[in-house]
Design a protein around this motif. Structure first.
Motif, PDB file in Angstrom:
ATOM      1  N   LEU A 179      -9.552  -3.987   4.195  1.00  0.00           N
ATOM      2  CA  LEU A 179      -8.748  -3.782   2.757  1.00  0.00           C
ATOM      3  C   LEU A 179      -9.184  -4.869   2.599  1.00  0.00           C
ATOM      4  O   LEU A 179      -9.288  -5.339   1.122  1.00  0.00           O
ATOM      5  CB  LEU A 179      -7.346  -3.196   2.849  1.00  0.00           C
ATOM      6  CG  LEU A 179      -6.534  -3.647   2.380  1.00  0.00           C
ATOM      7  CD1 LEU A 179      -6.630  -3.130   1.303  1.00  0.00           C
ATOM      8  CD2 LEU A 179      -4.629  -3.957   2.993  1.00  0.00           C
ATOM      9  N   HIS A 229      -9.038   6.303   5.906  1.00  0.00           N
ATOM     10  CA  HIS A 229      -9.338   4.386   5.525  1.00  0.00           C
ATOM     11  C   HIS A 229      -9.231   3.309   6.320  1.00  0.00           C
ATOM     12  O   HIS A 229      -7.994   4.051   6.582  1.00  0.00           O
ATOM     13  CB  HIS A 229      -9.013   3.942   3.762  1.00  0.00           C
ATOM     14  CG  HIS A 229      -8.985   5.720   3.329  1.00  0.00           C
ATOM     15  ND1 HIS A 229      -7.901   5.973   2.559  1.00  0.00           N
ATOM     16  CD2 HIS A 229     -10.331   6.200   2.684  1.00  0.00           C
ATOM     17  CE1 HIS A 229      -8.477   6.768   1.312  1.00  0.00           C
ATOM     18  NE2 HIS A 229      -9.391   7.122   1.643  1.00  0.00           N
ATOM     19  N   GLU A 244      -3.747   2.121  -3.082  1.00  0.00           N
ATOM     20  CA  GLU A 244      -3.932   3.475  -2.208  1.00  0.00           C
ATOM     21  C   GLU A 244      -3.982   3.700  -0.602  1.00  0.00           C
ATOM     22  O   GLU A 244      -5.078   3.464  -0.734  1.00  0.00           O
ATOM     23  CB  GLU A 244      -3.895   4.344  -3.214  1.00  0.00           C
ATOM     24  CG  GLU A 244      -3.460   4.743  -4.642  1.00  0.00           C
ATOM     25  CD  GLU A 244      -4.680   5.242  -4.975  1.00  0.00           C
ATOM     26  OE1 GLU A 244      -5.288   6.933  -4.544  1.00  0.00           O
ATOM     27  OE2 GLU A 244      -4.286   5.888  -6.611  1.00  0.00           O
ATOM     28  N   MET A 245      -3.868   4.752   0.404  1.00  0.00           N
ATOM     29  CA  MET A 245      -4.623   4.636   1.512  1.00  0.00           C
ATOM     30  C   MET A 245      -3.766   6.095   2.533  1.00  0.00           C
ATOM     31  O   MET A 245      -3.160   6.367   1.656  1.00  0.00           O
ATOM     32  CB  MET A 245      -4.250   3.359   2.843  1.00  0.00           C
ATOM     33  CG  MET A 245      -4.906   3.587   3.318  1.00  0.00           C
ATOM     34  SD  MET A 245      -4.018   2.412   4.537  1.00  0.00           S
ATOM     35  CE  MET A 245      -5.381   1.431   4.488  1.00  0.00           C
ATOM     36  N   ASP A 246      -4.707   6.993   2.485  1.00  0.00           N
ATOM     37  CA  ASP A 246      -4.828   7.970   3.640  1.00  0.00           C
ATOM     38  C   ASP A 246      -3.307   7.451   5.008  1.00  0.00           C
ATOM     39  O   ASP A 246      -3.910   6.912   5.399  1.00  0.00           O
ATOM     40  CB  ASP A 246      -6.274   8.652   4.037  1.00  0.00           C
ATOM     41  CG  ASP A 246      -6.134   9.600   2.187  1.00  0.00           C
ATOM     42  OD1 ASP A 246      -5.822   9.296   1.621  1.00  0.00           O
ATOM     43  OD2 ASP A 246      -7.268  10.298   2.692  1.00  0.00           O
ATOM     44  N   GLY A 269     -12.814   1.856  -3.199  1.00  0.00           N
ATOM     45  CA  GLY A 269     -13.491   1.721  -1.839  1.00  0.00           C
ATOM     46  C   GLY A 269     -14.290   3.171  -1.566  1.00  0.00           C
ATOM     47  O   GLY A 269     -13.947   3.934  -1.510  1.00  0.00           O
ATOM     48  N   TYR A 273      -9.231   4.909  -1.479  1.00  0.00           N
ATOM     49  CA  TYR A 273      -8.840   4.107  -1.298  1.00  0.00           C
ATOM     50  C   TYR A 273      -8.819   2.980  -2.042  1.00  0.00           C
ATOM     51  O   TYR A 273     -10.158   3.092  -3.169  1.00  0.00           O
ATOM     52  CB  TYR A 273     -10.019   3.697  -0.222  1.00  0.00           C
ATOM     53  CG  TYR A 273      -9.395   2.473   1.431  1.00  0.00           C
ATOM     54  CD1 TYR A 273      -8.418   1.966   1.434  1.00  0.00           C
ATOM     55  CD2 TYR A 273      -9.953   2.270   2.184  1.00  0.00           C
ATOM     56  CE1 TYR A 273      -8.154   1.070   1.967  1.00  0.00           C
ATOM     57  CE2 TYR A 273     -10.475   1.347   3.070  1.00  0.00           C
ATOM     58  CZ  TYR A 273      -8.995   0.799   2.840  1.00  0.00           C
ATOM     59  OH  TYR A 273      -8.933  -0.458   3.336  1.00  0.00           O
ATOM     60  N   ARG A 274      -8.230   2.586  -2.293  1.00  0.00           N
ATOM     61  CA  ARG A 274      -8.004   1.556  -3.726  1.00  0.00           C
ATOM     62  C   ARG A 274      -6.949   0.469  -4.055  1.00  0.00           C
ATOM     63  O   ARG A 274      -6.005   0.931  -3.345  1.00  0.00           O
ATOM     64  CB  ARG A 274      -7.183   2.753  -5.062  1.00  0.00           C
ATOM     65  CG  ARG A 274      -8.782   3.736  -5.358  1.00  0.00           C
ATOM     66  CD  ARG A 274      -8.086   5.121  -6.135  1.00  0.00           C
ATOM     67  NE  ARG A 274      -9.249   5.820  -6.492  1.00  0.00           N
ATOM     68  CZ  ARG A 274      -9.656   6.579  -7.648  1.00  0.00           C
ATOM     69  NH1 ARG A 274      -8.847   6.495  -8.045  1.00  0.00           N
ATOM     70  NH2 ARG A 274     -10.374   7.838  -7.888  1.00  0.00           N
ATOM     71  N   MET A 312       0.823  -1.104   0.131  1.00  0.00           N
ATOM     72  CA  MET A 312       0.236  -0.716  -0.031  1.00  0.00           C
ATOM     73  C   MET A 312       1.017   0.573   0.486  1.00  0.00           C
ATOM     74  O   MET A 312       1.260   1.575   0.748  1.00  0.00           O
ATOM     75  CB  MET A 312      -0.797  -0.412   1.072  1.00  0.00           C
ATOM     76  CG  MET A 312      -1.729  -1.069   1.056  1.00  0.00           C
ATOM     77  SD  MET A 312      -2.970  -1.527  -0.385  1.00  0.00           S
ATOM     78  CE  MET A 312      -4.199   0.234   0.556  1.00  0.00           C
ATOM     79  N   PHE A 354     -16.146   5.277   5.525  1.00  0.00           N
ATOM     80  CA  PHE A 354     -15.144   6.532   5.466  1.00  0.00           C
ATOM     81  C   PHE A 354     -15.267   7.736   7.118  1.00  0.00           C
ATOM     82  O   PHE A 354     -16.270   7.994   7.322  1.00  0.00           O
ATOM     83  CB  PHE A 354     -15.355   7.310   4.192  1.00  0.00           C
ATOM     84  CG  PHE A 354     -14.200   8.386   4.369  1.00  0.00           C
ATOM     85  CD1 PHE A 354     -13.429   9.010   3.609  1.00  0.00           C
ATOM     86  CD2 PHE A 354     -14.580   9.574   4.882  1.00  0.00           C
ATOM     87  CE1 PHE A 354     -11.750  10.155   3.705  1.00  0.00           C
ATOM     88  CE2 PHE A 354     -13.525  11.071   4.675  1.00  0.00           C
ATOM     89  CZ  PHE A 354     -12.615  11.217   4.097  1.00  0.00           C
TER      90      PHE A 354
END
Length: 243
Positions: free
Chosen positions: A97, A92, A85-87, A112, A154-155, A1, A199
């Protein structure tokens, strides 16, 4: 990630710990844009203790998209077949996941999503929800794609997806980067799936969203939409002229 950071000293160790606990097989790449609050040092400490955590240090704050592009390049060069991807602010939830990983079996990009049935947003004022929902509606109408949360971050991407959408030509560096990559994926004829997530607005630190970011997104999406309409008109005209 891939996890971009700028001044996330209050959140980074907490969110990386949650991610590593929820998905022990997932590696983490922190891309820090020269945070003055010591985020980069915290990232280095995490990497020193955990071989599945690595860090890229950038010298300036150049935008979310630029950080992701750098991280994607590092991950592709390292040979990863799935890149996410993740903040870093906790919005997220790592515990969700697995939903994205399951959906990737039948998709080229998984998002997401806050705005498909079952998705939700926690602790946002109605004004910000309205702005976000309105922006996504604008994207769908102008760009003609059916992704309901094109601005989500979130991908999961397949390696082949990132290779096909030509990352070298991506010029969007801010938050509109998310819409740009979703649009490119749809235009490439690849499979996009959205899965519902919850979220949660950050509890610590400051949001990076501001009016300048929103206006940049609106301007670029409008430009892409007008280009799409011109291309549609040209295709229709050529179709009428074909005997």
């Amino acid at each position: 990630m891939v996890m971009p950071t700028y001044n996330e000293a209050e959140n980074l160790e907490w969110i990386v710990g949650r991610l590593r606990a929820a998905q022990p097989d997932v590696d983490v790449l922190v891309v820090d844009d020269g945070s003055p609050d010591g985020t980069g040092r915290i990232a280095d400490d995490l990497a020193a203790r955990d071989p599945q955590v690595s860090v890229v240090h950038r010298t300036e704050k150049a935008g979310l998209g630029a950080a992701y592009l750098h991280g994607f390049t590092v991950a592709l060069d390292a040979g990863y077949d799935v890149i996410g991807e993740m903040d870093a602010d906790g919005s997220h939830q790592p515990e969700q996941l697995h939903l994205l990983l399951d959906a990737l079996r039948s998709a080229d990009l998984v998002i997401g999503s806050r705005y498909v049935p079952g998705g939700s947003v926690v602790n946002w004022p109605w004004t910000r929800q309205a702005l976000s929902r309105g922006g996504n509606l604008y994207v769908r109408l102008l760009l003609g794609m059916h992704v309901r949360d094109a601005t989500a971050g979130y991908r999961l991407f397949r390696r082949a997806t990132l290779e096909k959408i030509d990352l070298d030509s991506v010029q969007s560096t801010g938050y509109v980067f998310q819409t740009d990559l979703a649009y490119r994926t749809v235009r490439a004829g690849l499979r996009v799936r959205e899965v519902p997530i919850e979220f949660v607005e950050r509890e610590r630190g400051d949001s990076k969203m501001n009016p300048d970011v929103a206006s940049e997104s609106l301007r670029l999406i409008t430009r892409w939409g007008l280009r799409e309409r011109r291309e549609q008109a040209r295709r229709a005209w050529r179709g009428r002229r074909t005997p």
